[in-house]
Design a protein around this motif. Sequence first.
Motif, PDB file in Angstrom:
ATOM      1  N   GLY A 108     -74.760   1.082 -31.715  1.00 19.21           N
ATOM      2  CA  GLY A 108     -74.820   2.155 -32.692  1.00 19.21           C
ATOM      3  C   GLY A 108     -74.339   3.487 -32.154  1.00 19.21           C
ATOM      4  O   GLY A 108     -73.919   4.346 -32.912  1.00 19.21           O
ATOM      5  N   VAL A 109     -74.385   3.654 -30.820  1.00 22.90           N
ATOM      6  CA  VAL A 109     -73.970   4.931 -30.237  1.00 22.90           C
ATOM      7  C   VAL A 109     -72.463   5.130 -30.414  1.00 22.90           C
ATOM      8  O   VAL A 109     -71.996   6.189 -30.821  1.00 22.90           O
ATOM      9  CB  VAL A 109     -74.364   5.009 -28.746  1.00 22.90           C
ATOM     10  CG1 VAL A 109     -73.738   6.221 -28.093  1.00 22.90           C
ATOM     11  CG2 VAL A 109     -75.875   5.065 -28.615  1.00 22.90           C
ATOM     12  N   ALA A 110     -71.713   4.062 -30.130  1.00 24.72           N
ATOM     13  CA  ALA A 110     -70.266   4.152 -30.266  1.00 24.72           C
ATOM     14  C   ALA A 110     -69.891   4.509 -31.702  1.00 24.72           C
ATOM     15  O   ALA A 110     -68.976   5.283 -31.950  1.00 24.72           O
ATOM     16  CB  ALA A 110     -69.610   2.840 -29.869  1.00 24.72           C
ATOM     17  N   GLU A 111     -70.643   3.935 -32.625  1.00 29.54           N
ATOM     18  CA  GLU A 111     -70.373   4.185 -34.039  1.00 29.54           C
ATOM     19  C   GLU A 111     -70.488   5.675 -34.372  1.00 29.54           C
ATOM     20  O   GLU A 111     -69.603   6.252 -35.000  1.00 29.54           O
ATOM     21  CB  GLU A 111     -71.363   3.378 -34.879  1.00 29.54           C
ATOM     22  CG  GLU A 111     -71.198   3.571 -36.353  1.00 29.54           C
ATOM     23  CD  GLU A 111     -70.477   2.395 -36.982  1.00 29.54           C
ATOM     24  OE1 GLU A 111     -70.753   1.266 -36.582  1.00 29.54           O
ATOM     25  OE2 GLU A 111     -69.645   2.635 -37.867  1.00 29.54           O
ATOM     26  N   SER A 112     -71.588   6.307 -33.928  1.00 30.02           N
ATOM     27  CA  SER A 112     -71.717   7.737 -34.248  1.00 30.02           C
ATOM     28  C   SER A 112     -70.683   8.541 -33.504  1.00 30.02           C
ATOM     29  O   SER A 112     -70.170   9.534 -34.025  1.00 30.02           O
ATOM     30  CB  SER A 112     -73.115   8.281 -33.965  1.00 30.02           C
ATOM     31  OG  SER A 112     -73.891   7.376 -33.287  1.00 30.02           O
ATOM     32  N   ALA A 113     -70.347   8.125 -32.276  1.00 28.82           N
ATOM     33  CA  ALA A 113     -69.299   8.837 -31.536  1.00 28.82           C
ATOM     34  C   ALA A 113     -67.998   8.787 -32.321  1.00 28.82           C
ATOM     35  O   ALA A 113     -67.293   9.782 -32.464  1.00 28.82           O
ATOM     36  CB  ALA A 113     -69.117   8.221 -30.153  1.00 28.82           C
ATOM     37  N   LEU A 114     -67.700   7.607 -32.860  1.00 28.66           N
ATOM     38  CA  LEU A 114     -66.461   7.429 -33.627  1.00 28.66           C
ATOM     39  C   LEU A 114     -66.465   8.330 -34.851  1.00 28.66           C
ATOM     40  O   LEU A 114     -65.495   9.034 -35.136  1.00 28.66           O
ATOM     41  CB  LEU A 114     -66.335   5.962 -34.045  1.00 28.66           C
ATOM     42  CG  LEU A 114     -65.021   5.547 -34.686  1.00 28.66           C
ATOM     43  CD1 LEU A 114     -63.889   5.590 -33.679  1.00 28.66           C
ATOM     44  CD2 LEU A 114     -65.127   4.149 -35.271  1.00 28.66           C
ATOM     45  N   VAL A 115     -67.580   8.319 -35.564  1.00 29.26           N
ATOM     46  CA  VAL A 115     -67.685   9.122 -36.786  1.00 29.26           C
ATOM     47  C   VAL A 115     -67.502  10.613 -36.467  1.00 29.26           C
ATOM     48  O   VAL A 115     -66.759  11.320 -37.141  1.00 29.26           O
ATOM     49  CB  VAL A 115     -69.040   8.865 -37.477  1.00 29.26           C
ATOM     50  CG1 VAL A 115     -69.319   9.912 -38.542  1.00 29.26           C
ATOM     51  CG2 VAL A 115     -69.064   7.471 -38.077  1.00 29.26           C
TER      52      VAL A 115
END
Length: 388
Positions: A108-115
């Motif tokens: 989930g961390v990568a996801e927020s970083a991407l966003v």
Amino acid sequence: MTAKRLARLHTWNGWNLLFLLITGVILYMPALRSWTTSLRTPLKYLHIGSGLLSLGLLATYLPLAGDHFDRLRQRAGQKANVWLLAGLLLGWGLSGVMLILNRYLPEGVAESALVWHDRLTWFAVPWALAHAVTRYFKLRLFAVGEPVLEDRRVLLAGAGTVVGAWLWGRLGATLGVPGMEAAKPKYSSHQPIEPGAAFVPPPIVEPAVKSKGRFRVYTVVEPIPTFDARTWQFTVKGLVEKELTFDWEAFRQLPKVTQVSDFHCITGWSVYSVTWEGVRLSDLLDLAGVKPGAAYVKFISGDGVYTDSVALSTARLGDVLLPWAMDGSPLPTALGGPVRLVVPQMYGYKSVKWVQAIELIDREHIGFWEVLGYPADAWLRKEGAADV
Ligand SMILES: Nc1nc2c(c(=O)[nH]1)N[C@H]1C(S)=C(S)[C@@H](COP(=O)(O)O)O[C@H]1N2
Ligand SMILES: [Mo]
């Protein structure tokens, strides 16, 4: 002396930022993916290198910042610009580093970083344009000659960057700007699109859980391939006891399983709790009978271009499926329908879409994206490999 160095820094930073924006947008825009495939890996490294350079420039700037701010004492707009830029660079840097370390960070961390990486970018594009234009024409959007700027207003400018980026992201999502769709839209956004209709799957179970997240539709051929249920065929060949060929009618008769699993793309997005329904690869391999010499299973996409392979032991994992339904609906064509592969414990590039043939082979086959620089080790986490 300082003025000269500042001017030089500004020029360097400007060009570098332009390069970052262009490469970033090319890397990100779904519409550009298919005709930039062979460039993606070098482009990614150039983008990362340029990003690091930009952080280096920021570090070179810091010792000059005091002087600079003295000079800008009477220039509220320019001061705000500096803060805004520093905020952008830090935000991009932080989220960028998180994206690089993707595999080692919690889910989930990568996801927020991407966003956030995207949001800051979409926010920066109009700002950079406005900045370039006003500089070029020596326009001043902000009043000059005001008395000393209060620190509070400078802080406000920084906070404004974050809020602005967030609002900008919301606006893009609301307007449905390509590539800016909501990060987690309602599930209905990926119902079957056109053709797939001709493929009538067996009765589909009602999913017990709702998936979370959105698949970004990836294809290396344009347009997305479509198939006809009357001519579609699925083949199991290579080092097997008997070669199998199914038409759609026969394929849909195969024993089916239902499973809920997560799906992760190496670029940082994930979809959680996806309900897949279809054929377990291991069952299909048993039907064909695997010959002793077989060591890898190669998957061939009906798009005529995309292939990949996994070790036989991976192919035998119980969660490796050939689904024809997802979240209670026939698998949308855009997501690989009528039949794709899912290998939940590996990055998404192993999950070949529109699979039409599988071939048992005696050595590894280097897949489409691995040839272009994706890691040969596609396991989500190193520990994953030990589970096999
Ligand atoms: N035929 C084909 N299969 C493919 C791809 C592709 O471009 N073509 N992209 C891969 C990648 S990198 C990922 S992350 C997933 C994405 O699946 P989706 O397009 O359904 O979101 O499909 C994989 N399988
Ligand atoms: Mo991917």
